[in-house]
Design a protein around this motif. Structure first.
Motif, short mmCIF file in Angstrom:
data_model
loop_
_atom_site.label_atom_id
_atom_site.label_comp_id
_atom_site.label_asym_id
_atom_site.label_seq_id
_atom_site.Cartn_x
_atom_site.Cartn_y
_atom_site.Cartn_z
N PHE A 1 -0.19 -6.13 2.38
CA PHE A 1 -1.64 -6.07 2.25
C PHE A 1 -2.21 -7.48 2.41
O PHE A 1 -1.82 -8.39 1.70
CB PHE A 1 -2.05 -5.51 0.88
CG PHE A 1 -1.82 -4.04 0.74
CD1 PHE A 1 -0.56 -3.55 0.44
CD2 PHE A 1 -2.86 -3.15 0.89
CE1 PHE A 1 -0.34 -2.19 0.30
CE2 PHE A 1 -2.66 -1.79 0.75
CZ PHE A 1 -1.39 -1.30 0.46
N ASN A 2 -3.17 -7.63 3.33
CA ASN A 2 -3.85 -8.90 3.54
C ASN A 2 -5.32 -8.73 3.16
O ASN A 2 -6.05 -7.97 3.80
CB ASN A 2 -3.74 -9.34 5.00
CG ASN A 2 -2.30 -9.54 5.44
OD1 ASN A 2 -1.57 -10.31 4.84
ND2 ASN A 2 -1.89 -8.81 6.48
N GLY B 1 -6.59 -0.77 4.08
CA GLY B 1 -6.45 -0.31 2.71
C GLY B 1 -7.73 -0.63 1.97
O GLY B 1 -8.37 -1.65 2.24
N GLY B 2 -8.11 0.24 1.05
CA GLY B 2 -9.33 0.00 0.28
C GLY B 2 -9.17 0.41 -1.16
O GLY B 2 -8.75 1.54 -1.44
N VAL C 1 -3.68 -3.95 6.69
CA VAL C 1 -2.35 -3.49 6.27
C VAL C 1 -1.38 -3.57 7.45
O VAL C 1 -1.69 -3.12 8.55
CB VAL C 1 -2.40 -2.05 5.74
CG1 VAL C 1 -1.02 -1.59 5.29
CG2 VAL C 1 -3.40 -1.94 4.58
N THR C 2 -0.22 -4.16 7.18
CA THR C 2 0.85 -4.22 8.18
C THR C 2 1.99 -3.33 7.72
O THR C 2 2.54 -3.52 6.63
CB THR C 2 1.36 -5.67 8.34
OG1 THR C 2 0.27 -6.52 8.69
CG2 THR C 2 2.42 -5.73 9.43
N ASN C 3 2.33 -2.35 8.53
CA ASN C 3 3.38 -1.39 8.20
C ASN C 3 4.68 -1.82 8.86
O ASN C 3 4.83 -1.75 10.08
CB ASN C 3 2.97 0.01 8.67
CG ASN C 3 3.97 1.08 8.24
OD1 ASN C 3 4.75 0.86 7.33
ND2 ASN C 3 3.93 2.21 8.91
N THR D 1 -3.57 -7.53 -6.68
CA THR D 1 -4.49 -8.42 -7.37
C THR D 1 -5.48 -9.02 -6.39
O THR D 1 -5.19 -9.19 -5.21
CB THR D 1 -3.75 -9.56 -8.10
OG1 THR D 1 -3.06 -10.36 -7.13
CG2 THR D 1 -2.75 -9.01 -9.10
N VAL D 2 -6.67 -9.35 -6.90
CA VAL D 2 -7.70 -10.00 -6.11
C VAL D 2 -8.21 -11.20 -6.90
O VAL D 2 -8.56 -11.07 -8.08
CB VAL D 2 -8.88 -9.05 -5.81
CG1 VAL D 2 -9.91 -9.75 -4.92
CG2 VAL D 2 -8.38 -7.78 -5.14
#
Length: 209
Positions: A86-87, A62-63, A77-79, A200-201
């Motif tokens: 999201f990691n 993801g970006g 990303v883990t689906n 969030t980051v």
């Protein structure tokens, strides 16, 4: 990544020192050539950032592309069955279009009906426009008049990067791209939904990129 599960994600800051991104809609496209699906998250009131979820070499990424802060945040990303996790991986400086290669365009539009428009974009490497290097064919749904510049930038790998004011607003439901390398991609919109997603980051992580 043949199929994405429907999901709503909430990520909240543990402190005040974080960058927050809110998304209120998402689009899911299927690439009929590769068979892979891609997600595009957007904020209908703020077009300075968007989120892509895509597959690359059997891994999902993801970006978040943030043009206001000139930064790109990358995620693994883990689906899973009912959600996507999201990691955070890293952030890096964003190369804006003014620093990218300059393209020139011939754009033609034709109304299909009251809610759909066909758009053909011929892309040239120089302003003399002697021979097109790429061709993009779109069908746009005009029932929701959102700006589509970021969508086109994303699905054409940056080839279409300065045509938003020249193309009728709306959601592309079909995107055909002939790249200069000979590669062809054909994306079809298979899902459009509202969402309430927040990512969030931590600003500490951003400063360390």
């Amino acid at each position: 990544m043949k199929k994405f599960a429907l999901f709503i994600l909430f990520f909240f800051c543990k402190s005040l020192f974080c960058q927050e991104y809110h998304f209120d809609g998402f689009l899911e496209y299927k690439n009929s050539i590769s068979g892979n699906n891609s997600l595009y998250f957007y904020n209908s009131n703020n077009k300075v950032y968007y989120l892509n979820v895509y597959k690359k070499f059997e891994t999902i990424y993801g970006g978040i592309r943030d043009t206001e802060n000139k930064i790109l945040h990358e995620y693994g990303v883990t689906n899973k069955v009912n959600s996507i996790k999201f990691n955070y991986l890293f952030s890096r400086k964003l190369k804006l279009k003014k620093n990218s290669r300059k393209y020139f365009y011939d754009i033609t539009e034709k109304k299909i009906d009251s809610s759909k428009t066909e758009v053909i974009i011929l892309v040239y490497n120089d302003k003399k426009k002697k021979k097109s290097s790429s061709k993009i064919e779109l069908i746009i749904d005009n029932s929701e008049l959102i700006a589509n510049e970021n969508i086109l930038f994303s699905f054409t790998d940056g080839i279409v990067n300065d045509v938003n004011s020249k193309i009728t607003p709306g959601i592309p439901i079909s995107i055909k791209v002939d790249f200069p390398t000979g590669l062809k991609c054909y994306y079809t919109l298979i899902k459009k939904e509202k969402t309430n997603t927040i990512l969030t980051v931590d600003n500490v992580k951003i400063k360390n990129f």
